[in-house]
Design a protein around this motif. Structure first.
Motif, PDB file in Angstrom:
ATOM      1  N   LYS A  93     -13.508  15.126   0.571  1.00  0.00           N
ATOM      2  CA  LYS A  93     -13.534  15.895  -0.599  1.00  0.00           C
ATOM      3  C   LYS A  93     -13.270  17.605  -0.461  1.00  0.00           C
ATOM      4  CE  LYS A  93     -14.877  12.403  -2.641  1.00  0.00           C
ATOM      5  NZ  LYS A  93     -17.425  11.972  -2.695  1.00  0.00           N
ATOM      6  N   GLY A  94     -13.536  18.449   0.220  1.00  0.00           N
ATOM      7  CA  GLY A  94     -13.214  19.866   0.264  1.00  0.00           C
ATOM      8  C   GLY A  94     -13.469  20.160   1.097  1.00  0.00           C
ATOM      9  N   HIS A 109     -14.967  24.388  -1.881  1.00  0.00           N
ATOM     10  CA  HIS A 109     -13.463  24.768  -2.496  1.00  0.00           C
ATOM     11  C   HIS A 109     -12.929  22.872  -2.572  1.00  0.00           C
ATOM     12  CE1 HIS A 109      -9.608  25.459  -4.246  1.00  0.00           C
ATOM     13  NE2 HIS A 109      -8.923  24.176  -2.788  1.00  0.00           N
ATOM     14  N   LEU A 111     -11.665  19.400  -3.622  1.00  0.00           N
ATOM     15  CA  LEU A 111      -9.909  19.376  -3.593  1.00  0.00           C
ATOM     16  C   LEU A 111      -9.793  18.292  -4.161  1.00  0.00           C
ATOM     17  CD1 LEU A 111      -9.496  17.977   0.629  1.00  0.00           C
ATOM     18  CD2 LEU A 111      -8.606  20.213  -0.415  1.00  0.00           C
ATOM     19  N   ASP A 112      -8.303  17.815  -5.034  1.00  0.00           N
ATOM     20  CA  ASP A 112      -8.026  17.376  -6.296  1.00  0.00           C
ATOM     21  C   ASP A 112      -7.043  15.790  -5.647  1.00  0.00           C
ATOM     22  OD1 ASP A 112      -7.707  19.478  -7.951  1.00  0.00           O
ATOM     23  OD2 ASP A 112      -6.217  20.446  -7.225  1.00  0.00           O
ATOM     24  N   CYS A 113      -8.519  14.805  -6.314  1.00  0.00           N
ATOM     25  CA  CYS A 113      -8.852  13.157  -5.455  1.00  0.00           C
ATOM     26  C   CYS A 113      -8.302  12.207  -5.995  1.00  0.00           C
ATOM     27  CB  CYS A 113     -10.042  12.973  -5.062  1.00  0.00           C
ATOM     28  SG  CYS A 113     -10.840  14.540  -3.833  1.00  0.00           S
ATOM     29  N   PRO A 114      -7.177  12.061  -6.318  1.00  0.00           N
ATOM     30  CA  PRO A 114      -6.351  11.049  -7.167  1.00  0.00           C
ATOM     31  C   PRO A 114      -7.342   9.778  -7.083  1.00  0.00           C
ATOM     32  CG  PRO A 114      -5.252  11.174  -5.088  1.00  0.00           C
ATOM     33  CD  PRO A 114      -6.115  11.833  -5.009  1.00  0.00           C
ATOM     34  N   ASP A 115      -6.997   9.220  -8.384  1.00  0.00           N
ATOM     35  CA  ASP A 115      -8.119   8.562  -8.974  1.00  0.00           C
ATOM     36  C   ASP A 115      -7.463   6.917  -8.526  1.00  0.00           C
ATOM     37  OD1 ASP A 115     -10.061   9.758 -10.048  1.00  0.00           O
ATOM     38  OD2 ASP A 115      -9.441  10.270 -12.174  1.00  0.00           O
ATOM     39  N   VAL A 122      -6.326  12.342   0.479  1.00  0.00           N
ATOM     40  CA  VAL A 122      -6.945  13.060   0.291  1.00  0.00           C
ATOM     41  C   VAL A 122      -7.888  13.741   1.736  1.00  0.00           C
ATOM     42  CG1 VAL A 122      -7.549  15.336  -1.248  1.00  0.00           C
ATOM     43  CG2 VAL A 122      -5.924  13.733  -1.956  1.00  0.00           C
ATOM     44  N   SER A 141      -1.568  17.282   1.751  1.00  0.00           N
ATOM     45  CA  SER A 141      -0.772  17.698   1.402  1.00  0.00           C
ATOM     46  C   SER A 141       0.280  18.647   2.208  1.00  0.00           C
ATOM     47  CB  SER A 141      -0.253  18.250   0.226  1.00  0.00           C
ATOM     48  OG  SER A 141      -0.521  19.154   0.170  1.00  0.00           O
TER      49      SER A 141
END
Length: 335
Positions: A93-94, A109, A111-115, A122, A141
């Motif tokens: 998650k971060g 911080h 993280l951008d987690c795609p759905d 990620v 990434s």
């Protein structure tokens, strides 16, 4: 050369993760601190040098949103800066940064987690403290996040994003000796085997990119301008940081290397792998021929154990600790 000491018991076992051991030696108090990841928990153990006095704490992956589920932790590592020590956790998650005893979270911080279910996983992995004020963390990434850390307080900021890797970061290492300005002070590696060499500063500069060999580099070290990389093939390769020239190639293990560590004061290198072996090597830098000599010093088989973490307990390499998958103890060796 080394003898086995009394093991330190943990409340839960070690997950099968690269570099799943971090060591912080607190000399004034005569203690050594260890962190080992198990799923969404971090085992924190503080032990006296003789191993007789031991205290335990477990730190759980937290999310700022109380309703969010906990996420698997990928790595936990202490970052030692001149003014403070922080414990950094990387997860799916971060990134979380705590005071060194794990008592207070000072920074988070996300993280951008795609759905979408088919989206690529990620996570963050790979942690290094660089120069006097930076903590660098790798992401799946391939980007490296550079955080500017003040001497106290929680005003930590994301100062730069390094976009050179194309695959998930596996490990990072930093070095700077004696307050001298280092030409190269950060090395990063990824799943494809690519290794990047950086110089830190107000803006980080890419000095060299050592191409991958289609084999993951799971652990890296930086020692006096030499990059040491441990591969999934069980090989250890030593490169000149600035030119990428291959100094040496050692068929050190029969299976995947999970951890490397350097003792900078003595030039000792520790390697550990899935093959149950932990080995100690000595590196001699030969300026007259611009080469590196590697000597095998010691090896130990920890029977029926998939080793996943190994660290020296001091800068001289006089003692080291080892963790293994599904093993609820930290195995220690000392000279």
């Amino acid at each position: 050369m080394y003898h086995r000491e009394k093991s330190i018991q943990m409340k839960s076992s070690a997950s099968a993760l690269y570099n799943n051991l971090s060591v912080l030696r607190a000399a004034p108090r005569g203690l050594t601190h260890y962190t080992v990841v198990h799923a969404n928990l971090v085992n924190m153990v503080s032990a006296s040098w003789d191993g007789l006095n031991v205290s335990h704490r477990q730190l759980q992956s937290k999310e700022p949103n109380a309703t969010a589920s906990t996420s698997l932790i990928m790595q936990a590592s202490w970052c030692v800066l001149p003014s403070r020590d922080l414990l950094v956790l990387t997860s799916q998650k971060g990134i979380q940064m705590y005071e060194s005893d794990g008592s207070i979270m000072v920074y988070w911080h996300a993280l951008d987690c795609p759905d979408t279910p088919t989206a690529q996983a990620v996570f963050s992995r790979g942690i290094a403290a660089v120069q006097d004020k930076y903590i660098c963390v790798g992401v799946s990434s391939g980007v490296i996040l550079v955080f500017d850390v003040p001497s106290k307080g929680s005003n930590i900021t994301l100062s730069e994003v390094l976009e050179e890797h194309r695959e998930a970061i596996t490990d990072m290492a930093a070095e700077c000796s004696g307050g001298q300005e280092c030409v190269a002070d950060l090395v990063s590696a990824d799943d494809s085997g690519c290794v990047c060499v950086w110089r830190s500063g107000e803006e980080f500069t890419l000095l060299n990119k050592i191409p991958g060999l289609d084999m993951t580099v799971s652990s890296v070290c930086l020692y006096k301008g030499v990059v040491i990389a441990g591969y999934g093939s069980g090989q250890i390769r030593l490169y000149e940081a600035l030119t990428g020239i291959l100094h040496a190639e050692v068929n050190g293990h029969a299976r995947w290397i999970y951890s490397l560590d350097m003792a900078p004061f003595s030039g000792l290198l520790l390697s550990a792998a899935e093959d149950s072996f932990v080995r100690v090597w000595h590196l001699s830098l030969l300026p007259e021929t611009n080469s590196v000599e590697v000597s095998h010093m010691y090896n130990e088989c920890i029977t029926d154990t998939q080793i996943c973490g190994a660290k020296f307990c001091d800068a001289d390499g006089s003692a080291f600790a080892v963790t293994g998958y599904d093993l609820s103890e930290i195995v220690r060796y000392a000279q």
